[in-house]
Design a protein around this motif. Structure first.
Motif, PDB file in Angstrom:
ATOM      1  N   ALA A  11       0.834  -1.198   0.000  1.00 40.63           N
ATOM      2  CA  ALA A  11       0.000   0.000   0.000  1.00 40.63           C
ATOM      3  C   ALA A  11       0.874   1.256   0.000  1.00 40.63           C
ATOM      4  O   ALA A  11       0.604   2.220  -0.709  1.00 40.63           O
ATOM      5  CB  ALA A  11      -0.927   0.003   1.210  1.00 40.63           C
ATOM      6  N   ALA A  12       1.931   1.230   0.779  1.00 40.02           N
ATOM      7  CA  ALA A  12       2.831   2.378   0.848  1.00 40.02           C
ATOM      8  C   ALA A  12       3.475   2.619  -0.511  1.00 40.02           C
ATOM      9  O   ALA A  12       3.587   3.757  -0.964  1.00 40.02           O
ATOM     10  CB  ALA A  12       3.906   2.155   1.913  1.00 40.02           C
ATOM     11  N   ARG A  17       3.724   6.056  -5.321  1.00 39.08           N
ATOM     12  CA  ARG A  17       4.263   5.806  -6.669  1.00 39.08           C
ATOM     13  C   ARG A  17       4.471   7.059  -7.511  1.00 39.08           C
ATOM     14  O   ARG A  17       5.449   7.183  -8.224  1.00 39.08           O
ATOM     15  CB  ARG A  17       3.381   4.815  -7.432  1.00 39.08           C
ATOM     16  CG  ARG A  17       2.053   5.410  -7.895  1.00 39.08           C
ATOM     17  CD  ARG A  17       1.118   4.371  -8.469  1.00 39.08           C
ATOM     18  NE  ARG A  17      -0.074   4.999  -9.026  1.00 39.08           N
ATOM     19  CZ  ARG A  17      -1.039   5.554  -8.309  1.00 39.08           C
ATOM     20  NH1 ARG A  17      -0.972   5.561  -6.991  1.00 39.08           N
ATOM     21  NH2 ARG A  17      -2.081   6.111  -8.906  1.00 39.08           N
ATOM     22  N   ASN A  18       3.538   7.984  -7.418  1.00 37.06           N
ATOM     23  CA  ASN A  18       3.719   9.184  -8.243  1.00 37.06           C
ATOM     24  C   ASN A  18       3.948  10.439  -7.406  1.00 37.06           C
ATOM     25  O   ASN A  18       3.734  11.542  -7.854  1.00 37.06           O
ATOM     26  CB  ASN A  18       2.530   9.379  -9.193  1.00 37.06           C
ATOM     27  CG  ASN A  18       1.199   9.356  -8.462  1.00 37.06           C
ATOM     28  OD1 ASN A  18       1.171   9.196  -7.240  1.00 37.06           O
ATOM     29  ND2 ASN A  18       0.111   9.522  -9.191  1.00 37.06           N
ATOM     30  N   GLY A  64      -6.820  13.933  -5.529  1.00 36.00           N
ATOM     31  CA  GLY A  64      -6.842  12.578  -6.079  1.00 36.00           C
ATOM     32  C   GLY A  64      -6.027  11.619  -5.225  1.00 36.00           C
ATOM     33  O   GLY A  64      -6.410  10.465  -5.011  1.00 36.00           O
ATOM     34  N   LYS A  65      -4.913  12.116  -4.732  1.00 37.65           N
ATOM     35  CA  LYS A  65      -4.081  11.276  -3.860  1.00 37.65           C
ATOM     36  C   LYS A  65      -4.807  10.985  -2.547  1.00 37.65           C
ATOM     37  O   LYS A  65      -4.795   9.863  -2.042  1.00 37.65           O
ATOM     38  CB  LYS A  65      -2.744  11.982  -3.608  1.00 37.65           C
ATOM     39  CG  LYS A  65      -1.762  11.250  -2.725  1.00 37.65           C
ATOM     40  CD  LYS A  65      -1.474   9.852  -3.218  1.00 37.65           C
ATOM     41  CE  LYS A  65      -0.758   9.841  -4.558  1.00 37.65           C
ATOM     42  NZ  LYS A  65      -0.534   8.457  -5.060  1.00 37.65           N
ATOM     43  N   LEU A  66      -5.499  11.982  -2.051  1.00 32.63           N
ATOM     44  CA  LEU A  66      -6.273  11.777  -0.814  1.00 32.63           C
ATOM     45  C   LEU A  66      -7.346  10.720  -1.047  1.00 32.63           C
ATOM     46  O   LEU A  66      -7.640   9.904  -0.176  1.00 32.63           O
ATOM     47  CB  LEU A  66      -6.926  13.086  -0.373  1.00 32.63           C
ATOM     48  CG  LEU A  66      -6.009  14.111   0.276  1.00 32.63           C
ATOM     49  CD1 LEU A  66      -6.732  15.431   0.447  1.00 32.63           C
ATOM     50  CD2 LEU A  66      -5.503  13.611   1.624  1.00 32.63           C
ATOM     51  N   ARG A  67      -7.928  10.777  -2.234  1.00 30.95           N
ATOM     52  CA  ARG A  67      -8.956   9.809  -2.561  1.00 30.95           C
ATOM     53  C   ARG A  67      -8.399   8.385  -2.498  1.00 30.95           C
ATOM     54  O   ARG A  67      -9.073   7.450  -2.073  1.00 30.95           O
ATOM     55  CB  ARG A  67      -9.517  10.113  -3.955  1.00 30.95           C
ATOM     56  CG  ARG A  67     -10.524   9.102  -4.466  1.00 30.95           C
ATOM     57  CD  ARG A  67     -11.723   9.086  -3.535  1.00 30.95           C
ATOM     58  NE  ARG A  67     -12.585   7.958  -3.800  1.00 30.95           N
ATOM     59  CZ  ARG A  67     -13.873   8.078  -4.173  1.00 30.95           C
ATOM     60  NH1 ARG A  67     -14.422   9.271  -4.298  1.00 30.95           N
ATOM     61  NH2 ARG A  67     -14.594   7.014  -4.378  1.00 30.95           N
ATOM     62  N   GLU A  68      -7.168   8.231  -2.896  1.00 27.82           N
ATOM     63  CA  GLU A  68      -6.551   6.904  -2.830  1.00 27.82           C
ATOM     64  C   GLU A  68      -6.436   6.429  -1.378  1.00 27.82           C
ATOM     65  O   GLU A  68      -6.638   5.249  -1.085  1.00 27.82           O
ATOM     66  CB  GLU A  68      -5.170   6.919  -3.492  1.00 27.82           C
ATOM     67  CG  GLU A  68      -5.244   7.046  -5.017  1.00 27.82           C
ATOM     68  CD  GLU A  68      -3.870   7.150  -5.694  1.00 27.82           C
ATOM     69  OE1 GLU A  68      -3.832   7.523  -6.864  1.00 27.82           O
ATOM     70  OE2 GLU A  68      -2.842   6.858  -5.030  1.00 27.82           O
TER      71      GLU A  68
END
Length: 398
Positions: A11-12, A17-18, A64-68
């Motif tokens: 998960a980390a 990753r981006n 978007g990252k928060l959404r992940e």
RNA sequence: GGGCGGAUGUCCGAGUGGUUAAAGGAGACGGGCUGUAAACCCGUUGGCUAUGCCUACGCAGGUUCGAAUCCUGCUCCGCCCA
């Protein structure tokens, strides 16, 4: 995409990753392990100052990252900087930024929250306002301020540059990172996200938390999305942004104006996938534009936006729908062109005269001669007035 | 508190008494080319009831036939000393 996120380590890796920075090294994985062990969600924090009414695409990168994080079961804590906005951040060159009124901030905060929902999952979201805790007695403020040193604050790249350039830095700006750091203390943040320009502030948040005896957050910084000029970061003040609430045609058209070189970044950061290596740039850009419209409106709107675009720019036909402009004739039944252009398109009459001279004004697709400036209303009624390539209005008598 | 330097149009930045609405650059806009991309070429870029008028070089006064340019006061900013 179906990420492999079964273990904290995986998960980390997926989450980082981006990202540009994930600090400290291994910190995110440890937080995830801790959360799994304690069977609790992580608290991922993002602070925003509602100084402008709309969210633009650059901001959705971090959202978007928060959404992940949410999709992995974690909680997002969105902090609306109502207090910090009220104080007025004099960042950058414009120390004249007006301090917003309470109502203005409240209104902005509401629309922000609403717009953030286009990306975030409301079920795993906590929205807080930092006025809740930043409105503190001076004594408490001093405690906060004691938690760091001038030298530490002056490390920040921005301050170093401005000092070198002899540009002013207000004391308030120096304090800003501390206020932001205190937000982390107040909401018990496990992770804080931001753009790379936020790295210093995010890291300082760790120090502040530690000074208050709290566990330190880990930080994740995301690349800055280039604006539609492809050069500078997307920002309201540069006017190179696309707001998430803009009309479909605007989102579509602005996306097509993006320089090819910036398309890769947009694919990575907005679509979360790489630009197909052998794609025709034009087709790739049109696909990008359609997908962005679909995200913030819907598929149908994307389709319609593309058609409207092609109609205007490929077929050189006026759009199907355009605003009406009322013809105001004088006593002789004549219409003064500069005045008409000024009232219809919001340009100054001097500018209107220049545009006429340059052949930038068309009537039913035919360039309008600069002279005479007064035309009979009957000659204009019912026809399509066009300014430049993309501003249209249908002329109507009474 | 003392000394020095600075404030110019959307931004950066020339200009130290006379075609200066203010060089140059950036940005923006219009036209051409195109994939409304980039690059490139041409043009425009304070306002207006427009062959003229008005407003503009931090603010307020003053000197002068004439000031962004000189003088006085003020405001704001930077640097150095304390």
């Amino acid at each position: 995409m179906a990420p492999e996120t079964s273990s904290p380590a995986a998960a980390a890796r997926w989450l980082a990753r981006n990202a540009v920075d994930s600090l400290p090294a291994g910190g995110l994985q440890r937080k995830l392990e801790e959360a799994a062990r304690e069977r609790r969600p992580l608290r991922a924090k993002l602070g925003i100052d509602p100084t402008a009414p709309d969210i633009h695409l650059g901001f959705t990168v971090v959202l978007g990252k928060l959404r992940e994080f949410q999709d992995l079961g974690h909680t997002v804590v969105l902090i609306i900087g109502d207090y910090t906005a009220r104080v007025g951040d004099p960042s950058g060159r414009s120390s004249t930024r007006p301090i917003l009124s309470g109502e203005q901030i409240d209104a902005n905060a509401r629309t922000f929250q609403q717009q953030a929902m286009k990306v975030l999952d409301p079920d795993r979201l906590e929205v807080r306002r930092n006025g809740e805790w930043l409105e503190m007695p001076t004594e408490d403020l001093f405690r906060l301020v004691r938690s760091t040193t001038v030298a530490r604050i002056m490390e920040r790249d921005d301050f170093v540059k401005r000092t070198a350039a002899r540009a002013p830095i207000s004391l308030l700006e120096l304090l800003y990172p501390l206020l932001q750091g205190y937000d982390s203390v107040a909401v018990d943040a496990d992770v804080e996200l931001g753009g790379t320009d936020q790295k210093f502030n995010l890291l300082l948040g760790r120090d502040i938390q530690s000074a208050y005896g709290k566990p330190e957050q880990v930080i994740l910084t995301m690349p800055i999305l280039p604006g539609i000029d492809g050069e500078r970061k997307m920002s309201k003040s540069f006017g190179n942004y696309i707001g998430v609430t803009e009309p479909a045609e605007e989102i579509y058209g602005k996306t097509l104006r993006l320089p090819d070189e910036a398309m890769g970044s947009w694919y990575d950061l907005l679509l979360g996938e790489p630009l197909p290596p052998d794609a025709n740039p034009r087709d790739a850009k049109r696909a990008l534009a359609r997908r962005l419209v679909a995200r913030f409106h819907d598929e149908r709107a994307a389709e319609a936006a593309e058609q409207a675009f092609d109609r205007i720019h490929r077929e050189h036909r006026p759009p199907e729908e355009m605003p009406d402009a009322r013809l105001e004739a004088n006593g002789d039944g004549a219409v003064h062109l500069p005045a008409l252009l000024a009232s219809t398109f919001g340009v100054s009459s001097s500018e209107a005269r220049r545009l006429l001279k340059q052949g930038g004004v068309k009537l039913d697709g035919t360039p309008l001669a600069a002279e005479p400036l007064d035309r009979p209303a009957s000659e204009l009624d019912g026809r399509v007035l066009q300014l430049g390539k993309r501003r249209f209005a249908r002329l109507r008598g009474d």
